[in-house]
Motif scaffolding. Structure first.
Motif, PDB file in Angstrom:
ATOM      1  N   THR A   1      -8.233  -2.860  -2.534  1.00  0.00           N
ATOM      2  CA  THR A   1      -8.636  -1.449  -2.824  1.00  0.00           C
ATOM      3  C   THR A   1      -9.480  -1.538  -4.170  1.00  0.00           C
ATOM      4  O   THR A   1      -9.499  -2.086  -4.708  1.00  0.00           O
ATOM      5  CB  THR A   1      -7.743  -0.157  -2.809  1.00  0.00           C
ATOM      6  N   LYS A   2     -10.404  -0.376  -4.008  1.00  0.00           N
ATOM      7  CA  LYS A   2     -11.368  -0.308  -5.219  1.00  0.00           C
ATOM      8  C   LYS A   2     -10.877   1.161  -6.024  1.00  0.00           C
ATOM      9  O   LYS A   2     -10.737   2.127  -5.351  1.00  0.00           O
ATOM     10  CB  LYS A   2     -12.640  -0.096  -4.995  1.00  0.00           C
ATOM     11  N   VAL A   3     -10.605   0.924  -7.387  1.00  0.00           N
ATOM     12  CA  VAL A   3     -10.041   2.062  -8.093  1.00  0.00           C
ATOM     13  C   VAL A   3     -11.130   2.698  -8.734  1.00  0.00           C
ATOM     14  O   VAL A   3     -11.995   2.134  -9.081  1.00  0.00           O
ATOM     15  CB  VAL A   3      -9.047   1.532  -9.077  1.00  0.00           C
ATOM     16  N   LYS A   4     -10.790   4.110  -9.087  1.00  0.00           N
ATOM     17  CA  LYS A   4     -11.696   4.901  -9.834  1.00  0.00           C
ATOM     18  C   LYS A   4     -11.471   4.890 -11.295  1.00  0.00           C
ATOM     19  O   LYS A   4     -12.272   4.760 -12.173  1.00  0.00           O
ATOM     20  CB  LYS A   4     -11.631   6.265  -9.546  1.00  0.00           C
ATOM     21  N   ASN A   5     -10.030   4.723 -11.634  1.00  0.00           N
ATOM     22  CA  ASN A   5      -9.620   4.654 -12.870  1.00  0.00           C
ATOM     23  C   ASN A   5      -9.414   3.137 -13.166  1.00  0.00           C
ATOM     24  O   ASN A   5      -8.473   2.464 -12.611  1.00  0.00           O
ATOM     25  CB  ASN A   5      -8.366   5.528 -13.166  1.00  0.00           C
ATOM     26  N   VAL A   6      -9.961   2.585 -14.393  1.00  0.00           N
ATOM     27  CA  VAL A   6      -9.790   1.150 -14.459  1.00  0.00           C
ATOM     28  C   VAL A   6      -8.472   0.698 -15.258  1.00  0.00           C
ATOM     29  O   VAL A   6      -8.200  -0.592 -14.954  1.00  0.00           O
ATOM     30  CB  VAL A   6     -11.018   0.624 -15.371  1.00  0.00           C
ATOM     31  N   ASN A   7      -7.649   1.573 -15.755  1.00  0.00           N
ATOM     32  CA  ASN A   7      -6.524   1.344 -16.666  1.00  0.00           C
ATOM     33  C   ASN A   7      -5.370   1.507 -15.732  1.00  0.00           C
ATOM     34  O   ASN A   7      -4.512   0.880 -15.988  1.00  0.00           O
ATOM     35  CB  ASN A   7      -6.460   2.479 -17.675  1.00  0.00           C
ATOM     36  N   GLN A   8      -5.603   1.843 -14.530  1.00  0.00           N
ATOM     37  CA  GLN A   8      -4.223   1.954 -13.653  1.00  0.00           C
ATOM     38  C   GLN A   8      -4.747   1.818 -11.978  1.00  0.00           C
ATOM     39  O   GLN A   8      -5.774   2.350 -11.900  1.00  0.00           O
ATOM     40  CB  GLN A   8      -3.522   2.941 -14.042  1.00  0.00           C
ATOM     41  N   GLY A   9      -3.756   1.452 -11.366  1.00  0.00           N
ATOM     42  CA  GLY A   9      -3.814   1.627  -9.853  1.00  0.00           C
ATOM     43  C   GLY A   9      -4.616   0.380  -9.200  1.00  0.00           C
ATOM     44  O   GLY A   9      -4.742  -0.407  -9.799  1.00  0.00           O
TER      45      GLY A   9
ATOM     46  N   ASP B   1       3.795 -16.227   2.467  1.00  0.00           N
ATOM     47  CA  ASP B   1       2.805 -15.978   3.575  1.00  0.00           C
ATOM     48  C   ASP B   1       2.019 -14.726   3.447  1.00  0.00           C
ATOM     49  O   ASP B   1       0.840 -14.856   3.636  1.00  0.00           O
ATOM     50  CB  ASP B   1       3.434 -16.118   5.023  1.00  0.00           C
ATOM     51  N   ILE B   2       2.742 -13.560   3.441  1.00  0.00           N
ATOM     52  CA  ILE B   2       1.969 -12.435   3.220  1.00  0.00           C
ATOM     53  C   ILE B   2       2.565 -11.845   1.944  1.00  0.00           C
ATOM     54  O   ILE B   2       3.759 -11.675   1.635  1.00  0.00           O
ATOM     55  CB  ILE B   2       2.202 -11.491   4.491  1.00  0.00           C
ATOM     56  N   CYS B   3       1.759 -11.001   0.865  1.00  0.00           N
ATOM     57  CA  CYS B   3       2.061 -10.497   0.010  1.00  0.00           C
ATOM     58  C   CYS B   3       1.246  -9.458  -0.760  1.00  0.00           C
ATOM     59  O   CYS B   3       0.031  -9.456  -0.198  1.00  0.00           O
ATOM     60  CB  CYS B   3       2.082 -11.574  -1.363  1.00  0.00           C
ATOM     61  N   ILE B   4       1.944  -8.199  -1.153  1.00  0.00           N
ATOM     62  CA  ILE B   4       1.233  -7.146  -1.628  1.00  0.00           C
ATOM     63  C   ILE B   4       1.060  -7.280  -3.171  1.00  0.00           C
ATOM     64  O   ILE B   4       2.190  -7.235  -3.673  1.00  0.00           O
ATOM     65  CB  ILE B   4       2.012  -5.900  -1.418  1.00  0.00           C
ATOM     66  N   LEU B   5      -0.030  -7.401  -3.768  1.00  0.00           N
ATOM     67  CA  LEU B   5      -0.177  -7.342  -5.100  1.00  0.00           C
ATOM     68  C   LEU B   5      -0.646  -5.839  -5.602  1.00  0.00           C
ATOM     69  O   LEU B   5      -1.339  -5.169  -5.072  1.00  0.00           O
ATOM     70  CB  LEU B   5      -1.371  -8.158  -5.543  1.00  0.00           C
ATOM     71  N   THR B   6       0.246  -5.417  -6.733  1.00  0.00           N
ATOM     72  CA  THR B   6       0.229  -4.067  -6.977  1.00  0.00           C
ATOM     73  C   THR B   6      -0.607  -4.081  -8.474  1.00  0.00           C
ATOM     74  O   THR B   6      -0.332  -5.000  -9.156  1.00  0.00           O
ATOM     75  CB  THR B   6       1.393  -3.180  -7.164  1.00  0.00           C
ATOM     76  N   GLU B   7      -1.115  -2.955  -8.812  1.00  0.00           N
ATOM     77  CA  GLU B   7      -1.637  -2.579 -10.033  1.00  0.00           C
ATOM     78  C   GLU B   7      -2.816  -3.766 -10.388  1.00  0.00           C
ATOM     79  O   GLU B   7      -2.769  -4.382 -11.409  1.00  0.00           O
ATOM     80  CB  GLU B   7      -0.765  -2.631 -11.132  1.00  0.00           C
TER      81      GLU B   7
END
Length: 323
Positions: free
Chosen positions: A78-86, A53-59
């Motif tokens: 969210t929008k990341v500043k470093n394209v390689n992580q986060g 139902d609800i999920c958090i996708l990381t990286e």
């Protein structure tokens, strides 16, 4: 169309007096390594099969535009500043048992939202802590997200990149201190009475012919929240992490529907001071109306009188002139 059919099925179950198949909310977290390309859409399809139902996708590593709806899921990332992580993304299905309110982003790796279910509010916070982070910026963003929130009704889940058992680094102590200040507990400890331990590992890699396993993903919650079916799942997706899921126990759907009806019905409930002001305004408006009506009636009666007076005098003047 599929989402509408599922909602109709749930309503039929409720009409028959049976317990719904998924009256509880199934919450999960998964590290997708990257959400660029079509990987975000593929992850949503896989999670739909497991009835999440609800999920958090990381990286997720999303730095620009992304899909908002996919496979019946709404996506907020969210929008990341470093394209390689986060990067973190919150995905949730549309349902007649709950809804999500006010999703908010805190930096690159923290996202917060409110789950409304059964007339209750539960705050969900998704987090990803990179392994190379040394300045504890993500933990500071977590403090901002948890400000003015009731920790007993909060869920913090995601990829912490730490082992909760072995505290070998200084960074681990900082993370655990922040979680202890909010009285957050690892829900896997509630299921330790099982014969098969449910939380053995969530990350796995093969290095030099050896399997290396660790526990990186966690679901922390407050004391007042009840959980069932805590299970790590080997998902058929290109990732080295497992899908961590659990069911959040909720109250009946009738209470949620009552809450929605109350929100939709006017008038809005007012405080005593506002009610007094409203009463005074009504009384003054009624007085003004009555005064204006009386003035308009007097004007009409005067016009009629004046007309009668001038008609009489004109008739008398014409009669005299004829003579």
């Amino acid at each position: 169309m599929k989402v509408e059919n599922e909602i109709k099925k749930d309503e039929k179950w409720q009409e028959d007096g049976k317990r719904q198949r998924h009256n509880d909310i199934r919450v999960g977290t998964l590290n997708v390594i990257s959400g660029r390309g079509n990987r975000l859409e593929m992850a949503c399809k896989k999670l739909r099969r497991h009835e999440i139902d609800i999920c958090i996708l990381t990286e997720t590593k999303l730095c620009g535009y992304h899909t908002i709806d996919s496979s019946g899921f709404s996506i907020c990332a969210t929008k990341v500043k470093n394209v390689n992580q986060g990067g973190v993304a919150l995905i949730y299905r549309r349902s007649n048992r709950y809804h999500i309110e006010s999703p908010k982003r805190y930096g690159d790796n923290v996202i917060k939202a409110t789950i409304m279910h059964g007339g209750q509010r539960t705050t969900i916070v998704g987090i990803y802590i990179p392994p190379s982070e040394t300045d504890s910026s993500t933990i500071n963003e977590l403090d901002k997200a948890m400000k003015n929130e009731d920790p007993d009704k909060c869920i913090i889940l995601g990829d912490f990149n730490m082992n909760y058992k072995t505290l070998s680094k200084k960074r681990y102590f900082e993370i655990i201190e922040t979680l202890e200040t909010y009285c957050m507990n690892d829900i896997s400890k509630r299921f330790k009475c099982r014969k098969k331990k449910p939380h053995r590992w969530t990350w796995q890699q093969i290095r030099e012919g050896k399997k290396i396993r660790a526990i990186c993903d966690y679901i922390f919650s407050g004391k007042s929240l009840l959980w069932t079916n805590f299970v790590p799942i080997d998902i058929q997706f290109d990732t080295d992490h497992r899908l961590l899921t659990a069911r959040l126990k909720t109250s009946r759907v009738k209470e949620y529907k009552k809450y929605v009806e109350r929100r939709q019905k006017p008038p809005v409930t007012l405080f005593p001071s506002q009610r007094d002001k409203q009463r005074v305004d009504k009384s003054t408006n009624e007085l003004l109306r009555s005064i204006m009506e009386s003035i308009s009636e007097e004007k009409k009666s005067r016009k009629k009188r004046n007309r009668g007076y001038w008609i009489k005098h004109m008739k008398y003047y014409h009669q005299k002139r004829k003579l």
